[in-house]
Write a protein that holds these residues in place. Structure first.
Motif, PDB file in Angstrom:
ATOM      1  N   ARG A  73       0.894  -1.001   0.086  1.00  0.00           N
ATOM      2  CA  ARG A  73       0.163  -0.047   0.098  1.00  0.00           C
ATOM      3  C   ARG A  73       0.844   1.316   0.009  1.00  0.00           C
ATOM      4  O   ARG A  73       1.321   1.607   1.017  1.00  0.00           O
ATOM      5  N   CYS A  76       0.164   4.390   2.088  1.00  0.00           N
ATOM      6  CA  CYS A  76       0.493   4.473   3.567  1.00  0.00           C
ATOM      7  C   CYS A  76       1.962   4.233   3.817  1.00  0.00           C
ATOM      8  O   CYS A  76       2.539   4.656   4.644  1.00  0.00           O
ATOM      9  N   THR A 131      -6.508   1.955   3.301  1.00  0.00           N
ATOM     10  CA  THR A 131      -5.425   2.565   2.613  1.00  0.00           C
ATOM     11  C   THR A 131      -5.249   3.910   3.709  1.00  0.00           C
ATOM     12  O   THR A 131      -6.128   4.145   4.843  1.00  0.00           O
ATOM     13  N   CYS A 132      -4.354   4.899   3.289  1.00  0.00           N
ATOM     14  CA  CYS A 132      -4.392   5.982   4.034  1.00  0.00           C
ATOM     15  C   CYS A 132      -5.455   7.200   3.725  1.00  0.00           C
ATOM     16  O   CYS A 132      -5.572   7.529   2.355  1.00  0.00           O
ATOM     17  N   ASN A 136      -7.016   8.616   9.269  1.00  0.00           N
ATOM     18  CA  ASN A 136      -5.819   7.764  10.019  1.00  0.00           C
ATOM     19  C   ASN A 136      -4.452   8.248   9.649  1.00  0.00           C
ATOM     20  O   ASN A 136      -3.597   7.713  10.131  1.00  0.00           O
ATOM     21  N   ALA A 137      -4.354   9.253   8.814  1.00  0.00           N
ATOM     22  CA  ALA A 137      -2.932   9.851   8.428  1.00  0.00           C
ATOM     23  C   ALA A 137      -2.128  10.122   9.532  1.00  0.00           C
ATOM     24  O   ALA A 137      -0.922  10.050   9.785  1.00  0.00           O
ATOM     25  N   ILE A 140      -0.950   6.991  11.396  1.00  0.00           N
ATOM     26  CA  ILE A 140       0.159   6.613  10.777  1.00  0.00           C
ATOM     27  C   ILE A 140       1.530   7.159  10.873  1.00  0.00           C
ATOM     28  O   ILE A 140       2.621   6.529  11.115  1.00  0.00           O
ATOM     29  N   LEU A 166       1.314  -0.608  11.863  1.00  0.00           N
ATOM     30  CA  LEU A 166       0.405  -0.342  10.311  1.00  0.00           C
ATOM     31  C   LEU A 166      -1.001  -1.252  10.384  1.00  0.00           C
ATOM     32  O   LEU A 166      -1.983  -0.537  10.146  1.00  0.00           O
ATOM     33  N   THR A 170      -4.187   1.305  10.347  1.00  0.00           N
ATOM     34  CA  THR A 170      -4.949   1.395   9.188  1.00  0.00           C
ATOM     35  C   THR A 170      -6.047   0.394   8.970  1.00  0.00           C
ATOM     36  O   THR A 170      -6.774   0.522   8.360  1.00  0.00           O
ATOM     37  N   THR A 180       4.080  -3.709   3.086  1.00  0.00           N
ATOM     38  CA  THR A 180       4.283  -2.163   3.075  1.00  0.00           C
ATOM     39  C   THR A 180       5.235  -1.729   3.985  1.00  0.00           C
ATOM     40  O   THR A 180       6.100  -0.799   3.786  1.00  0.00           O
TER      41      THR A 180
END
Length: 271
Positions: A73, A76, A131-132, A136-137, A140, A166, A170, A180
């Motif tokens: 991903r 991410c 995914t990002c 959730n950024a 992460i 991760l 995510t 990832t």
């Protein structure tokens, strides 16, 4: 580096690569103690810088395989690695300040934590479409910064910290988290290597031998994993016990050296 050390460097790389291929992680945590206590590197900081270089190259090899399988991903990975680079550089700077024996002692404590994670195992369930996003950024990035600090400080790939990080931040399944994570492992490793190399703390010939052994070992470990697919959980538990034994040996040696003031704390003795 004499021929015996060169041979031990290749053999250590084979062992680490085989373990990574067989149980899917954790092998790089043995790289530093193998370089210090088996190969006989006299400076713990050189062992950490050299280990980081070897881990980063091996991670790239694994990443290529996962990229072909479309299990990475990338968005991410970019957020996680970008935040983690800062952490890795800060961690590497801090690691060079700490005395060699104290650094090995702290490393041994981290090994115990990795062993516990291996015993607990990891749930592969998750959302394959994760995914990002804006939501959730932040999580992460925060997880990337924290794991980057540990990776840089100890000169490890940190896969056993990155993968659950991760998954938690995510919701992705373990297969995607593993693929990832290799982006971050490579980026953290090269960041740590650059920091240590600028201080003259990387043994490049040994790193090359370690990588060569690791490639050969990983091929054998992958083949063995296919044959022993049903036993990988048990193998991971056995390897966790090996990690505990090595960690407690390092704790005993490090604590004795610090308390007794035996020799130069930056020059551990070989086995």
């Amino acid at each position: 580096m004499n021929p015996v050390q060169a041979g031990l460097g290749v053999a250590s790389g084979v062992l680490v690569g085989f373990t990574l291929g067989l149980v899917g992680g954790g092998g790089s945590i043995l790289a530093v103690p193998l370089m210090v206590y088996l190969v006989g590197l006299r400076d713990a900081h050189v062992a950490i810088g050299t280990s980081a270089a070897a881990v980063a190259v091996n991670a790239l090899a694994g990443l290529a395989s996962h990229a072909r399988a479309h299990t990475v991903r990338w968005r991410c990975a970019a957020v996680f690695a970008a935040a983690g680079v800062l952490g890795a550089l800060l961690g590497a700077h801090a690691g060079k300040i700490v005395g060699g024996q104290r650094l090995l002692l702290a490393f041994a404590v981290l090994m115990v934590g990795v062993g516990v994670l291996m015993l607990r195992g990891r749930d592969g369930a998750g959302d394959p479409d994760a995914t990002c996003t804006r939501d959730n950024a932040g999580r992460i990035a925060g997880t990337g910064l924290a794991t980057g600090l540990l990776s840089g400080f100890f000169g490890i790939g940190g896969g056993f910290l990155i993968v659950p990080g991760l998954m938690a931040s995510t919701g992705m399944p373990i297969l995607n988290a593993v693929g990832t994570s290799l982006v971050a492992v490579a980026v953290f490793g090269f960041s740590t290597t650059a920091s240590y190399a600028l201080s003259g703390l990387v043994d490049w010939p040994l790193a090359g031998l370690f990588v060569a052994g690791g490639v050969a070992g990983s091929l054998g470990g992958t083949r063995a994993a296919r044959r022993l697919a049903g036993s990988r959980g048990a193998l991971a538990r056995v390897f966790a016990c090996v990690i505990f034994v090595v960690a407690f040996y390092m704790i005993w040696r490090g604590w004795y050296s610090i308390v007794a003031g035996v020799g130069n704390e930056n020059t551990p003795k070989r086995l």
